[in-house]
Design a protein around this motif. Structure first.
Motif, PDB file in Angstrom:
ATOM      1  N   ALA A  47       0.836  -1.207   0.000  1.00  9.03           N
ATOM      2  CA  ALA A  47       0.000   0.000   0.000  1.00  9.03           C
ATOM      3  C   ALA A  47       0.867   1.252   0.000  1.00  9.03           C
ATOM      4  O   ALA A  47       1.850   1.321   0.738  1.00  9.03           O
ATOM      5  CB  ALA A  47      -0.923   0.003   1.207  1.00  9.03           C
ATOM      6  N   ASP A  96      -1.656  -3.050   3.765  1.00 11.63           N
ATOM      7  CA  ASP A  96      -1.467  -3.884   2.571  1.00 11.63           C
ATOM      8  C   ASP A  96      -2.686  -4.765   2.326  1.00 11.63           C
ATOM      9  O   ASP A  96      -3.102  -4.962   1.175  1.00 11.63           O
ATOM     10  CB  ASP A  96      -0.216  -4.757   2.722  1.00 11.63           C
ATOM     11  CG  ASP A  96       1.064  -3.937   2.744  1.00 11.63           C
ATOM     12  OD1 ASP A  96       1.007  -2.735   2.409  1.00 11.63           O
ATOM     13  OD2 ASP A  96       2.123  -4.496   3.090  1.00 11.63           O
ATOM     14  N   TYR A 155      -5.493  -2.529   0.947  1.00 10.61           N
ATOM     15  CA  TYR A 155      -5.178  -2.088  -0.415  1.00 10.61           C
ATOM     16  C   TYR A 155      -5.436  -3.210  -1.421  1.00 10.61           C
ATOM     17  O   TYR A 155      -6.020  -2.987  -2.490  1.00 10.61           O
ATOM     18  CB  TYR A 155      -3.716  -1.637  -0.474  1.00 10.61           C
ATOM     19  CG  TYR A 155      -3.277  -1.091  -1.808  1.00 10.61           C
ATOM     20  CD1 TYR A 155      -3.834   0.075  -2.329  1.00 10.61           C
ATOM     21  CD2 TYR A 155      -2.283  -1.733  -2.547  1.00 10.61           C
ATOM     22  CE1 TYR A 155      -3.432   0.588  -3.545  1.00 10.61           C
ATOM     23  CE2 TYR A 155      -1.868  -1.228  -3.765  1.00 10.61           C
ATOM     24  CZ  TYR A 155      -2.437  -0.071  -4.262  1.00 10.61           C
ATOM     25  OH  TYR A 155      -2.033   0.425  -5.477  1.00 10.61           O
ATOM     26  N   ARG A 182      -9.003  -3.790  -4.188  1.00 12.07           N
ATOM     27  CA  ARG A 182      -8.729  -3.947  -5.615  1.00 12.07           C
ATOM     28  C   ARG A 182      -8.942  -5.380  -6.079  1.00 12.07           C
ATOM     29  O   ARG A 182      -8.685  -5.698  -7.236  1.00 12.07           O
ATOM     30  CB  ARG A 182      -7.287  -3.509  -5.906  1.00 12.07           C
ATOM     31  CG  ARG A 182      -7.043  -2.033  -5.650  1.00 12.07           C
ATOM     32  CD  ARG A 182      -5.574  -1.682  -5.435  1.00 12.07           C
ATOM     33  NE  ARG A 182      -4.730  -2.188  -6.506  1.00 12.07           N
ATOM     34  CZ  ARG A 182      -3.838  -3.172  -6.340  1.00 12.07           C
ATOM     35  NH1 ARG A 182      -3.697  -3.739  -5.144  1.00 12.07           N
ATOM     36  NH2 ARG A 182      -3.109  -3.568  -7.351  1.00 12.07           N
ATOM     37  N   ASN A 187      -6.426   2.598  -8.841  1.00  9.37           N
ATOM     38  CA  ASN A 187      -5.413   2.188  -7.869  1.00  9.37           C
ATOM     39  C   ASN A 187      -4.946   3.381  -7.032  1.00  9.37           C
ATOM     40  O   ASN A 187      -4.721   3.255  -5.822  1.00  9.37           O
ATOM     41  CB  ASN A 187      -4.222   1.548  -8.572  1.00  9.37           C
ATOM     42  CG  ASN A 187      -4.557   0.184  -9.150  1.00  9.37           C
ATOM     43  OD1 ASN A 187      -5.550  -0.431  -8.761  1.00  9.37           O
ATOM     44  ND2 ASN A 187      -3.740  -0.292 -10.063  1.00  9.37           N
ATOM     45  N   GLY A 230      -5.392   3.878  -3.064  1.00 12.37           N
ATOM     46  CA  GLY A 230      -4.232   4.234  -2.258  1.00 12.37           C
ATOM     47  C   GLY A 230      -4.516   5.396  -1.329  1.00 12.37           C
ATOM     48  O   GLY A 230      -4.116   5.392  -0.156  1.00 12.37           O
ATOM     49  N   VAL A 266      -6.857   4.073   1.525  1.00 13.18           N
ATOM     50  CA  VAL A 266      -6.116   3.271   2.498  1.00 13.18           C
ATOM     51  C   VAL A 266      -5.175   4.162   3.318  1.00 13.18           C
ATOM     52  O   VAL A 266      -4.990   3.942   4.517  1.00 13.18           O
ATOM     53  CB  VAL A 266      -5.337   2.149   1.784  1.00 13.18           C
ATOM     54  CG1 VAL A 266      -4.402   1.426   2.763  1.00 13.18           C
ATOM     55  CG2 VAL A 266      -6.301   1.156   1.147  1.00 13.18           C
ATOM     56  N   ASN A 267      -4.611   5.166   2.677  1.00 12.26           N
ATOM     57  CA  ASN A 267      -3.761   6.110   3.397  1.00 12.26           C
ATOM     58  C   ASN A 267      -4.561   6.805   4.495  1.00 12.26           C
ATOM     59  O   ASN A 267      -4.090   6.940   5.636  1.00 12.26           O
ATOM     60  CB  ASN A 267      -3.195   7.142   2.412  1.00 12.26           C
ATOM     61  CG  ASN A 267      -1.989   7.877   2.963  1.00 12.26           C
ATOM     62  OD1 ASN A 267      -1.247   7.364   3.789  1.00 12.26           O
ATOM     63  ND2 ASN A 267      -1.780   9.097   2.505  1.00 12.26           N
TER      64      ASN A 267
END
Length: 239
Positions: free
Chosen positions: A27, A117, A120, A124, A188, A192, A195-196
């Protein structure tokens, strides 16, 4: 009795070894990238907060990533009246269990529980599966009950023939059968950012804690040197 105690010691090892391992992508987490965190907060409130709560987070905490109270009120608050309110949802756990079979989990510390991770790769890893009630399955969470709520952005994808979704050594290959509003690269990047933000939300003070930790270690290092020479001065006449 000894055999029983020995067996208890090995239970955690057996349970750990029985978990199915899957390939996880790295990630792109950067807690100092406020622009990414702000985009992630917008995605979270628009797509996740309708079903998933974040009861350990208040909207006002978003000021820590550079947002003003007006920006929070006008762009991110859809189910709360005050900036100081927690990120709760109106759906009750009872209704959620009745509608979905299980109440969607609170996401306050999901990134700490699952790892960035995992999230992420999970977000997806949805693919079409007619055998599932929702029509979706996931490479990380097999037989997942959650549908792909981001399908309009990602599009619809299927596993390539012969691909093993649970191969821990290689990422599964997908085939896009219906394009979404975003290209794969754009999607993606969006995941990202989300998830951040989830990673930041799990511990908003992490960056400050790390910076403070460095200062404390430097202080202890200097103090150790002073204490060492002070000790030598006190004990120099004692043989």
């Amino acid at each position: 009795m000894k055999k029983f105690l020995l067996a208890l010691l090995f239970v955690p090892l057996i349970a750990f070894g029985s978990e199915e391992s899957v390939h996880l992508d790295k990630a792109p987490v950067n807690l100092e990238d406020y622009a990414s965190l702000q985009r992630g907060a917008r995605i979270f409130t628009n797509y996740c907060l309708s079903c998933h709560s974040a009861n350990a987070m208040r909207y006002s905490r978003l000021e820590d990533i550079g947002l003003t109270k007006d920006q929070i009120k006008n762009n991110l608050m859809f189910a709360a009246a005050n900036v100081g309110d927690i990120m709760s949802i109106s759906m009750s756990p009872e209704n959620a269990k009745e509608w979905f079979g299980a109440a969607p989990p609170d996401l306050s510390v999901e990134a700490r529980a699952r790892t960035p991770d995992w999230l992420y790769t999970y977000l997806r890893g949805f693919y079409l599966d007619p055998s599932r009630p929702t029509g979706w399955n996931n490479t990380v969470f097999e037989k997942v009950g959650m549908p792909n709520v981001l399908w309009s952005l990602q599009g619809e994808q299927v596993l390539k023939k012969g691909a093993d979704p649970h191969d821990e050594h290689a990422a599964p290959e997908f085939e896009l059968v219906k394009a979404g509003k975003m290209t794969p690269i754009e999607y993606n990047a969006m995941v990202g950012d989300l998830v951040n933000y989830l990673t930041w939300m799990g511990e908003p003070i992490k960056t400050t804690r790390q910076e403070l930790g460095i200062v404390v270690l430097l202080f202890l290092g200097v103090f150790f040197i002073l204490a060492y020479y002070l000790k030598k001065e006190f004990w120099k006449d004692i043989h």
